[in-house]
Design a protein around this motif. Structure first.
Motif, PDB file in Angstrom:
ATOM      1  N   ALA A   1       3.014  20.977 -11.805  1.00 53.63           N
ATOM      2  CA  ALA A   1       2.830  20.565 -10.412  1.00 53.63           C
ATOM      3  C   ALA A   1       1.733  22.038  -9.639  1.00 53.63           C
ATOM      4  CB  ALA A   1       4.113  21.769 -11.040  1.00 53.63           C
ATOM      5  N   ALA A   2       0.899  22.445 -10.337  1.00 55.63           N
ATOM      6  CA  ALA A   2      -0.018  23.333 -10.166  1.00 55.63           C
ATOM      7  C   ALA A   2      -1.220  22.439  -9.807  1.00 55.63           C
ATOM      8  CB  ALA A   2      -0.134  24.280 -11.336  1.00 55.63           C
ATOM      9  N   GLY A   3      -1.564  21.580 -10.576  1.00 54.04           N
ATOM     10  CA  GLY A   3      -2.724  20.394 -10.508  1.00 54.04           C
ATOM     11  C   GLY A   3      -2.227  19.715  -9.109  1.00 54.04           C
ATOM     12  N   LEU A   4      -1.278  19.190  -9.546  1.00 56.02           N
ATOM     13  CA  LEU A   4      -0.593  18.248  -8.208  1.00 56.02           C
ATOM     14  C   LEU A   4      -1.438  18.691  -6.466  1.00 56.02           C
ATOM     15  CD1 LEU A   4       2.819  16.915  -9.259  1.00 56.02           C
ATOM     16  CD2 LEU A   4       0.770  15.281  -9.707  1.00 56.02           C
TER      17      LEU A   4
ATOM     18  N   LEU B   1      -3.475  18.117  -3.667  1.00 56.67           N
ATOM     19  CA  LEU B   1      -4.027  17.576  -2.613  1.00 56.67           C
ATOM     20  C   LEU B   1      -4.274  18.186  -1.703  1.00 56.67           C
ATOM     21  CD1 LEU B   1       0.329  17.626  -2.634  1.00 56.67           C
ATOM     22  CD2 LEU B   1      -1.156  15.779  -1.945  1.00 56.67           C
ATOM     23  N   SER B   2      -4.662  20.251  -2.534  1.00 56.25           N
ATOM     24  CA  SER B   2      -5.661  21.085  -1.795  1.00 56.25           C
ATOM     25  C   SER B   2      -7.019  20.566  -1.198  1.00 56.25           C
ATOM     26  CB  SER B   2      -5.666  22.018  -2.464  1.00 56.25           C
ATOM     27  OG  SER B   2      -6.660  22.384  -3.508  1.00 56.25           O
ATOM     28  N   GLY B   3      -7.507  19.558  -1.799  1.00 60.75           N
ATOM     29  CA  GLY B   3      -8.866  18.904  -1.686  1.00 60.75           C
ATOM     30  C   GLY B   3      -8.606  18.108   0.081  1.00 60.75           C
ATOM     31  N   PHE B   4      -7.521  17.900   0.419  1.00 56.73           N
ATOM     32  CA  PHE B   4      -7.923  16.656   2.005  1.00 56.73           C
ATOM     33  C   PHE B   4      -8.422  18.349   2.871  1.00 56.73           C
ATOM     34  CE2 PHE B   4      -4.351  14.150  -1.073  1.00 56.73           C
ATOM     35  CZ  PHE B   4      -5.318  12.848  -0.017  1.00 56.73           C
ATOM     36  N   ARG B   5      -9.134  17.453   3.011  1.00 58.07           N
ATOM     37  CA  ARG B   5      -9.990  18.597   4.792  1.00 58.07           C
ATOM     38  C   ARG B   5      -9.055  18.572   5.282  1.00 58.07           C
ATOM     39  NH1 ARG B   5     -15.778  15.397   3.420  1.00 58.07           N
ATOM     40  NH2 ARG B   5     -16.571  17.715   2.185  1.00 58.07           N
ATOM     41  N   GLN B   6      -8.204  17.251   5.933  1.00 57.70           N
ATOM     42  CA  GLN B   6      -7.272  16.921   7.231  1.00 57.70           C
ATOM     43  C   GLN B   6      -5.694  17.258   6.566  1.00 57.70           C
ATOM     44  OE1 GLN B   6      -9.329  14.312   9.769  1.00 57.70           O
ATOM     45  NE2 GLN B   6     -10.186  15.706  10.725  1.00 57.70           N
ATOM     46  N   THR B   7      -4.713  17.823   7.679  1.00 56.78           N
ATOM     47  CA  THR B   7      -3.527  17.607   6.878  1.00 56.78           C
ATOM     48  C   THR B   7      -3.245  15.602   7.115  1.00 56.78           C
ATOM     49  OG1 THR B   7      -2.914  19.652   7.626  1.00 56.78           O
ATOM     50  CG2 THR B   7      -1.195  18.173   8.089  1.00 56.78           C
TER      51      THR B   7
ATOM     52  N   LEU C   1       5.128  23.758 -14.989  1.00 56.34           N
ATOM     53  CA  LEU C   1       4.002  24.096 -15.174  1.00 56.34           C
ATOM     54  C   LEU C   1       3.978  24.028 -17.245  1.00 56.34           C
ATOM     55  CD1 LEU C   1       3.807  27.549 -12.856  1.00 56.34           C
ATOM     56  CD2 LEU C   1       2.676  25.344 -12.237  1.00 56.34           C
ATOM     57  N   HIS C   2       2.585  23.117 -17.303  1.00 52.71           N
ATOM     58  CA  HIS C   2       2.504  23.275 -18.844  1.00 52.71           C
ATOM     59  C   HIS C   2       1.395  24.572 -18.674  1.00 52.71           C
ATOM     60  CE1 HIS C   2       2.670  19.105 -17.907  1.00 52.71           C
ATOM     61  NE2 HIS C   2       1.726  19.050 -17.484  1.00 52.71           N
ATOM     62  N   ASN C   3       1.717  25.356 -20.387  1.00 56.60           N
ATOM     63  CA  ASN C   3       1.189  26.042 -20.931  1.00 56.60           C
ATOM     64  C   ASN C   3       0.694  25.513 -21.530  1.00 56.60           C
ATOM     65  OD1 ASN C   3       0.309  28.242 -21.782  1.00 56.60           O
ATOM     66  ND2 ASN C   3       3.134  28.703 -23.414  1.00 56.60           N
ATOM     67  N   ILE C   4      -1.104  25.514 -21.399  1.00 54.65           N
ATOM     68  CA  ILE C   4      -1.964  24.909 -21.891  1.00 54.65           C
ATOM     69  C   ILE C   4      -3.189  25.549 -22.674  1.00 54.65           C
ATOM     70  CG2 ILE C   4      -1.540  23.242 -20.587  1.00 54.65           C
ATOM     71  CD1 ILE C   4      -3.796  23.764 -18.729  1.00 54.65           C
ATOM     72  N   SER C   5      -2.384  27.439 -22.670  1.00 53.75           N
ATOM     73  CA  SER C   5      -3.446  28.628 -22.418  1.00 53.75           C
ATOM     74  C   SER C   5      -3.704  28.121 -24.455  1.00 53.75           C
ATOM     75  CB  SER C   5      -2.288  30.221 -22.936  1.00 53.75           C
ATOM     76  OG  SER C   5      -1.660  29.464 -23.663  1.00 53.75           O
TER      77      SER C   5
END
Length: 454
Positions: free
Chosen positions: A401-404, A408-414, A216-220
């Protein structure tokens, strides 16, 4: 009729050399056509023939124009490819810069080896030359984002914004009764310069990068951290030397430096952009105003924050100067270019700081610096590294990793399966495990040249 297959001819198990082949019967589309970089055993793959005839490929579709995604194109043409190279308009313009520079470096390196007679082959030859690069540039045809188009062999293709750099796209391909989506390199969400990666809603198969799949990037407060490094270095009379990718990273750095100067948080020291290609790439921000977040006034102001040094003599004066300063120079992993001369000049002195701001592939000088090397080999000599080495991954142009996972969570179907590419072994496997745990999707890390039936 034979079904659709996917074969990664590069970019499988490594972050470089991306080449992903879709094949339907005798029809072939290559998604990306990049150079292998980093470790010698990878670089040597550039000289080995592809497992398929270049002339049998109907078209190349580019996700974006970084060297590890487009740098093999002139060689592909030299080997007989005659089809179109398809991309967004900005990718075509960036690729012109990248390919011309790459060809020039290939020719220069071959000439140098012949001059000093340190070559296993007599004469040493470039992987490709400027004529090959121009032939590749002439083969480009471009399409806008979100406008479907058909290839000559019947595939329907759509480019969707991926962030990352100018023109970068995720590639959505519908061929026969299959829909395959290639992420390309995904940018960070909430990046100050590039747009967020656009969600894709449907796919039967997904091919996703995993450059930062295990971290994970520390982008704070990337801006604040950058300011702190600069302030501490200049206080002791040192130079902040930043190896930077000429396209994407350099422009983001200029934005951060402009913002720091605008808000009074940057010491009053000179800033140099010492890379002709980065200078030209910065100009493309103005040429493609709809491909990034900056309004025209801000874009022009950002471009004026640094002194541009195009000529070698100006670059040499920077290396000789003892004044505190900020120097942004290519290449980003210190594999070549003007950054090497600056590393020789500033690396041995404890006053200075070498600031790493992007991914450093295994086998590169940048990776060696990141891992604490006491000395690095440049132009045949071992150069001691006494300068401070700092790392600021929050400025990376890649999603973590969180961005990836967000993309992926944008896909409505598996999807039926996710193929994980463009990552070192640990990063790819960590992302595969995360997909399995969080989404319960079938995911796999393909091997190079493995044929996967879709």
């Amino acid at each position: 009729m034979a079904g659709l297959t996917l074969t990664s001819l590069g970019g499988a198990g490594t972050v470089t050399g991306s080449k992903h082949l879709l094949q339907w019967g005798d029809d072939r589309i290559l998604i990306d056509c990049g150079l292998f970089q980093g470790q010698k055993n990878l670089r040597e793959l550039n000289w080995k023939p592809l497992p398929i005839e270049a002339s049998s490929i109907d078209a190349v579709v580019l996700t974006h124009a970084h060297l590890d995604h487009c740098g093999y194109l002139p060689r592909l043409i030299r080997e007989g490819f005659t089809g179109p190279i398809i991309s967004t308009e900005a990718t075509r313009d960036v690729a012109e810069l990248i390919l011309k520079d790459s060809a020039w470096l290939q020719e220069k390196d071959a000439a140098f080896l012949n001059r000093i007679k340190k070559t296993k082959h007599s004469p040493a030859l470039p992987l490709y030359d400027s004529r090959d690069a121009q032939r590749a540039i002439d083969a480009f045809i471009t399409y806008p984002f979100d406008q479907p188009f058909q290839t000559s062999n019947g595939a329907t293709v759509r480019f969707r914004r991926a962030g990352h750099i100018l023109g970068a796209a995720a590639v959505d391909i519908q061929w026969g009764n299959r829909q395959v989506v290639f992420s390309g390199d995904l940018g960070k969400y909430d990046d100050p310069v590039m747009f967020d990666p656009e969600p894709v809603r449907e796919a039967d198969y997904v091919v996703i990068e995993s450059t930062y799949g295990d971290r994970l990037h520390n982008i704070s407060d990337a801006s604040g951290t950058l300011a702190k490094v600069i302030e501490e270095t200049t206080r002791r009379g040192g130079t902040v030397l930043i190896p930077s990718f000429a396209v994407g990273r350099a422009q983001t750095l200029l934005y951060y430096l402009w913002n720091l100067r605008r808000t009074g948080r940057l010491p009053d020291v000179p800033i140099y952009l010492d890379s002709p290609m980065a200078i030209n790439a910065s100009g493309l921000l103005n040429a493609h105003p709809h491909d990034h977040r900056l309004d025209p006034r801000t874009s022009q102001a950002v471009g004026k924050v640094a002194t541009y040094t195009r000529h070698p003599e100006d670059s040499k004066r920077i290396s000789r100067s003892n004044e505190p300063k900020i120097v942004i120079s290519a290449s980003g992993m210190a594999t070549g270019g003007r950054i090497l001369h600056h590393l020789k000049a500033f690396g041995p002195d404890r006053r200075h700081t070498i600031l790493l701001v992007g991914f450093q592939a295994a086998g590169t000088r940048g990776r060696a610096l990141l891992e604490g090397a006491q000395d690095i080999k440049i132009h045949g000599d071992w150069i001691p590294i006494n300068a401070e080495v700092a790392n600021l991954p929050g400025l990376s142009a890649h999603a973590d990793a969180a961005g990836l996972m967000k993309w992926l969570s944008g896909f409505r179907q598996t999807p039926e399966k996710v193929f994980i590419v463009h990552g070192e072994a640990q990063a790819a496997e960590t992302l595969r495990s995360r997909i399995d745990r969080n989404l319960s999707w079938e995911a796999t890390v393909p091997q190079q040249n493995q044929v996967c039936k879709l």
